[in-house]
Design a protein around this motif. Structure first.
Motif, PDB file in Angstrom:
ATOM      1  N   ASP A   1       0.810  -1.219   0.000  1.00  8.37           N
ATOM      2  CA  ASP A   1       0.000   0.000   0.000  1.00  8.37           C
ATOM      3  C   ASP A   1       0.844   1.271   0.000  1.00  8.37           C
ATOM      4  N   ASP A   2       2.075   1.215   0.539  1.00  6.03           N
ATOM      5  CA  ASP A   2       2.945   2.398   0.503  1.00  6.03           C
ATOM      6  C   ASP A   2       3.244   2.809  -0.931  1.00  6.03           C
TER       7      ASP A   2
ATOM      8  N   ALA B   1       0.338   4.589  -2.226  1.00  5.13           N
ATOM      9  CA  ALA B   1       0.221   5.902  -1.582  1.00  5.13           C
ATOM     10  C   ALA B   1       1.166   6.904  -2.229  1.00  5.13           C
TER      11      ALA B   1
ATOM     12  N   ILE C   1       3.149   7.173   7.060  1.00  2.00           N
ATOM     13  CA  ILE C   1       2.452   5.955   6.649  1.00  2.00           C
ATOM     14  C   ILE C   1       3.272   4.714   7.012  1.00  2.00           C
TER      15      ILE C   1
ATOM     16  N   ASP D   1      -2.665   3.012   3.421  1.00  6.08           N
ATOM     17  CA  ASP D   1      -1.873   4.244   3.385  1.00  6.08           C
ATOM     18  C   ASP D   1      -2.365   5.299   2.397  1.00  6.08           C
ATOM     19  N   PRO D   2      -2.878   4.922   1.219  1.00  3.75           N
ATOM     20  CA  PRO D   2      -3.370   5.966   0.327  1.00  3.75           C
ATOM     21  C   PRO D   2      -4.510   6.808   0.917  1.00  3.75           C
TER      22      PRO D   2
ATOM     23  N   VAL E   1      -2.898   9.826   2.463  1.00  2.00           N
ATOM     24  CA  VAL E   1      -2.499  10.789   1.432  1.00  2.00           C
ATOM     25  C   VAL E   1      -3.717  11.552   0.924  1.00  2.00           C
TER      26      VAL E   1
END
Length: 327
Positions: free
Chosen positions: A51-52, A55, A147, A268-269, A272
């Motif tokens: 997920d990073d 993001a 994150i 994580d997104p 953001v």
């Protein structure tokens, strides 16, 4: 009498016309300020979960944000920085500097290490020092997006708490307030449990909440957004330099461990997205307590965070897909 009235009208009209340019100038100035991109620093443990990478992709494709730099946190932070070097070079953004946070011990698998290993080995600057330096140069202007576990954030606070307070705000993915990971056999959300980013560094979370900087928290309650097969295949088939990196990293993530579903969860997104579309994850003031085992809970006392307990998943996914698939 008629001449006097005409003069009064002419004078009034003249005043209006004299005032219009200044008013328009003020409106234009206000519009320019609101249109200026936010200054952000992203602190990430990229390289474990996938997920990073999504993001960062979203941040890169969002004109509302100007990324001053990216710092790494947790585990082998130099390896994570090398991953970022390759990622940013591949998408034509080598202008964004990368810094490594303090390393920490972990037996967690870095699933995307092979991707990082293909980047040249070099020594990166200190992530905590970078955050503080930028806070000094842009007081009250920088949003720090956290994150990952908060080791680098904690190091910055401990090094210079007064300068850390010059940040405008910190937006984090972290915590579990009313629900934990996944659902039970009946399809109901599991009860709250220690969330990974807080579990790895409870002291960092405590330090952040006590830092005096406004904190905006996106916990498990609002960030468990799945990227289903149809949507992710549309991203992978797009064929841009950015989506090609996501494709590579996704498949390394899948190969790195067999214990997870092929469907990524876009924790994580959401953090953001909150920085420029807070309407998709409305937050409310809460007092958050953190125990030594990493459990976060709503407690008594003055609010120390703004917390989003429910996000607009459909709106969020639509935004992410449009941005990441865009040319």
């Amino acid at each position: 009498m008629k001449i006097s009235r005409i003069l009064v009208v002419l004078i009034a009209v003249g005043i209006v016309f004299l005032e219009l340019p200044a008013s328009r100038a003020q409106v234009s100035a206000d519009a320019a300020r609101s249109a200026s991109p936010q200054l952000v620093i992203i602190d990430t443990d990229i390289g474990d979960d996938i997920d990073d990478a999504f993001a960062l992709a979203l941040a890169l494709k969002s004109p509302e944000l100007k990324i001053l730099g990216v710092t790494t946190t947790f585990g082998n932070t130099e390896m994570r920085a090398r991953l970022l070097d390759r990622y940013l070079q591949a998408v034509g953004r080598s202008d964004i500097p990368v810094f490594a946070g303090p390393p920490s011990k972990t037996d967690n698998v870095m699933t995307q290490a092979a991707y990082a290993n293909r980047a040249p080995e070099k020594k990166h600057g200190n992530g905590a020092e970078f955050i503080l330096r930028e806070a000094r140069e842009h007081p009250g202007e920088i949003t720090l997006i956290g994150i990952g576990p908060l080791f680098t954030v904690q190091a910055a606070i401990e090094r210079d708490p007064a300068t850390f307070k010059k940040l405008k705000r910190v937006v984090i993915m972290g915590g579990s307030i009313e629900r934990g990971y996944g659902t039970n056999a009946q399809g109901k959300p599991n009860p709250p449990q220690p969330e990974w980013n807080i579990l790895c560094d409870p002291a960092g979370a405590k330090a952040l909440l006590a830092s005096g900087v406004p904190v905006f928290m996106m916990p498990l309650d609002s960030t468990q957004v799945p990227l289903d097969a149809k949507d992710r295949e549309a991203i992978f088939a797009h064929g841009s330099p950015l989506t090609d990196q996501l494709t590579l990293l996704y498949h390394q993530w899948m190969a790195g461990t067999q214990s997870h579903s092929p469907t990524p969860t876009l924790f994580d997104p959401v953090a953001v997205t909150y920085t420029f579309r807070p309407d998709l994850c409305p937050a409310k003031p809460m007092h958050i307590d953190v125990d030594d085992k990493g459990l976060t809970s709503a407690g008594q006392g003055a609010p120390n965070a703004q917390v989003c307990l429910q996000s607009d998943e459909k709106g969020f996914l639509g935004l992410l897909l449009k941005r990441v698939d865009g040319n």
